[in-house]
Design a protein around this motif. Structure first.
Motif, mmCIF file in Angstrom:
data_model
loop_
_atom_site.group_PDB
_atom_site.id
_atom_site.type_symbol
_atom_site.label_atom_id
_atom_site.label_comp_id
_atom_site.label_asym_id
_atom_site.label_seq_id
_atom_site.Cartn_x
_atom_site.Cartn_y
_atom_site.Cartn_z
ATOM 1 N N PHE A 110 0.847 -1.200 0.114
ATOM 2 C CA PHE A 110 0.050 0.003 -0.036
ATOM 3 C C PHE A 110 0.717 1.275 -0.179
ATOM 4 O O PHE A 110 2.021 1.175 0.369
ATOM 5 C CB PHE A 110 -0.807 -0.021 1.267
ATOM 6 N N VAL A 111 0.113 2.335 -0.236
ATOM 7 C CA VAL A 111 1.044 3.502 -0.360
ATOM 8 C C VAL A 111 0.412 4.619 0.908
ATOM 9 O O VAL A 111 -0.629 4.599 1.173
ATOM 10 C CB VAL A 111 0.933 4.582 -1.714
ATOM 11 N N ASP A 112 1.468 5.423 1.204
ATOM 12 C CA ASP A 112 1.014 6.523 2.340
ATOM 13 C C ASP A 112 2.133 7.434 1.948
ATOM 14 O O ASP A 112 3.265 7.222 2.332
ATOM 15 C CB ASP A 112 1.120 5.769 3.606
ATOM 16 N N GLY A 113 1.675 8.919 2.023
ATOM 17 C CA GLY A 113 2.616 9.745 1.613
ATOM 18 C C GLY A 113 3.365 9.554 0.322
ATOM 19 O O GLY A 113 3.044 9.203 -0.797
ATOM 20 N N ARG A 114 4.772 9.448 0.739
ATOM 21 C CA ARG A 114 5.721 9.115 -0.308
ATOM 22 C C ARG A 114 6.371 8.039 0.005
ATOM 23 O O ARG A 114 7.648 7.757 -0.168
ATOM 24 C CB ARG A 114 6.833 10.373 -0.411
ATOM 25 N N GLU A 139 1.611 0.508 -7.348
ATOM 26 C CA GLU A 139 1.484 1.313 -6.347
ATOM 27 C C GLU A 139 1.935 2.620 -6.613
ATOM 28 O O GLU A 139 1.676 3.778 -6.379
ATOM 29 C CB GLU A 139 2.248 0.866 -5.053
ATOM 30 N N SER A 140 3.066 2.423 -7.797
ATOM 31 C CA SER A 140 3.361 3.818 -8.360
ATOM 32 C C SER A 140 2.365 4.603 -9.031
ATOM 33 O O SER A 140 2.402 5.510 -9.191
ATOM 34 C CB SER A 140 4.554 3.477 -9.316
ATOM 35 N N GLY A 141 1.510 3.715 -9.666
ATOM 36 C CA GLY A 141 0.476 4.246 -10.352
ATOM 37 C C GLY A 141 -0.452 5.096 -9.456
ATOM 38 O O GLY A 141 -1.118 6.253 -10.073
ATOM 39 N N HIS A 142 -0.467 4.559 -8.309
ATOM 40 C CA HIS A 142 -1.347 5.363 -7.342
ATOM 41 C C HIS A 142 -0.657 6.670 -6.932
ATOM 42 O O HIS A 142 -1.602 7.839 -6.912
ATOM 43 C CB HIS A 142 -1.612 4.438 -6.009
ATOM 44 N N LEU A 143 0.496 6.628 -6.665
ATOM 45 C CA LEU A 143 1.351 7.878 -6.355
ATOM 46 C C LEU A 143 1.500 8.828 -7.436
ATOM 47 O O LEU A 143 1.101 10.027 -7.556
ATOM 48 C CB LEU A 143 2.820 7.347 -6.192
#
Length: 489
Positions: A110-114, A139-143
């Protein structure tokens, strides 16, 4: 877990503070700062609180309060190699994105912040590097898509919809009661109960579209870097089979991700259009992936776990590495050293084999030999890992030889320079300064360590003690003074 003397295990909340339980943002506000609607209708206070909690923008990490983060130079280096091309293709290479390894046996990320968080279970389960590279691409797509900020906006809308709907329903029910109309009261009550469900469905619908967008972006990044999307496809197929075997019959509107069959169909179509679809990972990359799988299995399940992971290929380098680590963990340093030396003989430029050799020497109470092996690891390490420099500094410290304390101080300071979050290094550096007779810097280092860990009270205490031994106005005195004068917000 058998033994964490080699790995560093830390507890973080989703914002990176150490051992600080997560608290939803609204609970930290004083009553005067709470929205007026919290006081407008006392009978619905509990309902509204429940809605705010349900839709608070919490990641999986924060939802659980704290997460255990594992630090390991070898795994971090490999994940960095997996991620760099993807980050470049996604336009994220200049944003300082971190990849954090989470101590969790489930297959998740999962992602959170950077930050991208990847569970140890994902690495242990994935058979090829391409599977994890696909996860990082997703996950990079989300960021890159700014999905977190947009999700916060959707959460705010869902929260408003739920609150307004609930208040409208309660208003209708109250009006029906006053007029003596039971039907209106019942309708109002039903509206109040339905509002959270409507809001939830709206939010989850957005999440499903977000996931599909991230999938499309991931395939784009993989194509741009000449890599296959087959690993992503395999991962989703694994999830689909797990659900089928478990007899899962989920309501598609109540899932935050698309149903597996829909997602797999879309990804299958996108992946097979790529000319890179059948491209395999390089043998060197596969070897490194196998080795970290063996390492994770050894640390979290010992020899039996290593045997299960490599049951179809017991002579795999990852299996041999894992068995060597298992021997080390159970205290059989002679067998562990024999196996590691054999692996080094076939791969003399592998920094992490020398790192493990150093750890085995440390367990065998041979710190001078450990320092020699770890120095070789640092020399070969292309990532300049602060973790390895810290372990080398610890080996020098462990010799107890006053002549080695300057070496210990040098390595530990270098470790903290490149990796300020290496909390153990602060303690070791403080001890090294003390053994070298520099009590002032020993106390200042302890203060900085406490400050980094969030223990401001102890940080101020040690900084005050350090200041008394320093010349006023010097850089060290000023560093101590900054901690002493620090005021918590």
């Amino acid at each position: 877990m058998s033994d964490m003397s080699h790995w560093s295990l830390l507890l973080f909340d989703c914002y990176g503070r150490r051992e600080i339980p997560h608290m939803p943002a609204f609970t930290r506000k004083r009553p005067a700062q709470l929205p007026l609607c919290f006081f407008a209708a006392r009978p619905v206070l509990i309902l509204l609180l429940g809605l705010i909690v349900a839709y608070a923008p919490m990641s999986p990490a924060s939802a659980q309060g704290r997460i255990a983060v594992v630090r390991d130079a070898e795994i971090e280096g490999l994940l960095l190699d997996y991620a760099r091309p993807i980050f470049k293709a996604a336009g994220l290479s200049q944003r300082g994105i971190e990849i954090i390894l989470v101590n969790n046996p489930s297959f998740n990320a999962f992602v959170d912040g950077r930050r991208i968080f990847i569970n140890t279970g994902a690495l242990a389960t994935s058979v090829t590097p391409n599977e994890i590279i696909g996860v990082i691409a997703h996950e990079s797509g989300h960021l890159a898509g700014g999905h977190q900020q947009r999700l916060r906006e959707q959460i705010a809308r869902a929260r408003t919809l739920a609150v307004v709907g609930a208040l409208a329903g309660i208003g209708a029910a109250a009006a029906g009661s006053l007029s003596g109309t039971e039907g209106a009261a019942a309708a109002g009550s039903g509206l109040a109960q339905a509002a959270p469900s409507v809001a939830q469905r709206a939010l989850l619908s957005y999440r499903r579209s977000e996931e599909i967008t991230a999938d499309r972006a991931a395939v784009k990044y993989l194509n741009a870097t000449g890599q296959s999307a087959k690993g992503m496809l395999k991962t989703f197929q694994r999830f689909s089979q797990s659900n089928a075997l478990a007899g899962v019959r989920a309501n598609p509107y109540e899932q935050s991700h698309p149903l597996p069959r829909d997602r797999i169909a879309l990804l299958d179509e996108l992946a097979k259009k790529s000319r890179h679809y059948n491209k395999k990972d390089s043998p060197a990359l596969q070897r490194r992936h196998d080795m970290i799988r063996g390492k994770i299995a050894a640390y979290f399940g010992g020899a039996p776990a290593v045997g299960r992971v490599f049951r179809n290929n017991p002579n795999n380098v990852g299996a041999r590495y894992g068995m060597a680590i298992s021997s080390y963990l159970r205290g059989d340093t002679r067998r562990a050293m024999s196996e590691i030396d054999k692996l080094i003989a076939s791969d003399r430029n592998n920094a992490y084999l020398y790192e493990m050799k150093g750890e085995i020497h440390l367990k065998a109470r041979q710190p001078a030999k450990a320092a020699s092996a770890l120095a070789k690891a640092v020399q070969l390490d292309k990532y300049k890992s602060g973790i390895l420099r810290g372990r080398l500094g610890f080996a020098y410290l462990s010799t107890g030889d006053p002549a080695q304390m300057n070496n210990a101080i040098r390595e530990l300071r270098a470790a903290l320079s490149s990796d300020p979050g290496n909390f153990n290094a602060y303690t070791y550096l403080s001890r090294a300064y003390a053994k070298a007779g520099d009590v002032a810097n020993a106390e200042l280092t302890q203060a900085e360590g406490y400050f980094r860990a969030g223990n401001v009270r102890e940080a101020k205490r040690f900084a005050t003690r350090a200041q008394r031994k320093m010349k006023k106005g010097t850089p060290s005195w000023q560093r101590a003074n900054d901690i002493v004068k620090y005021k918590s917000k």
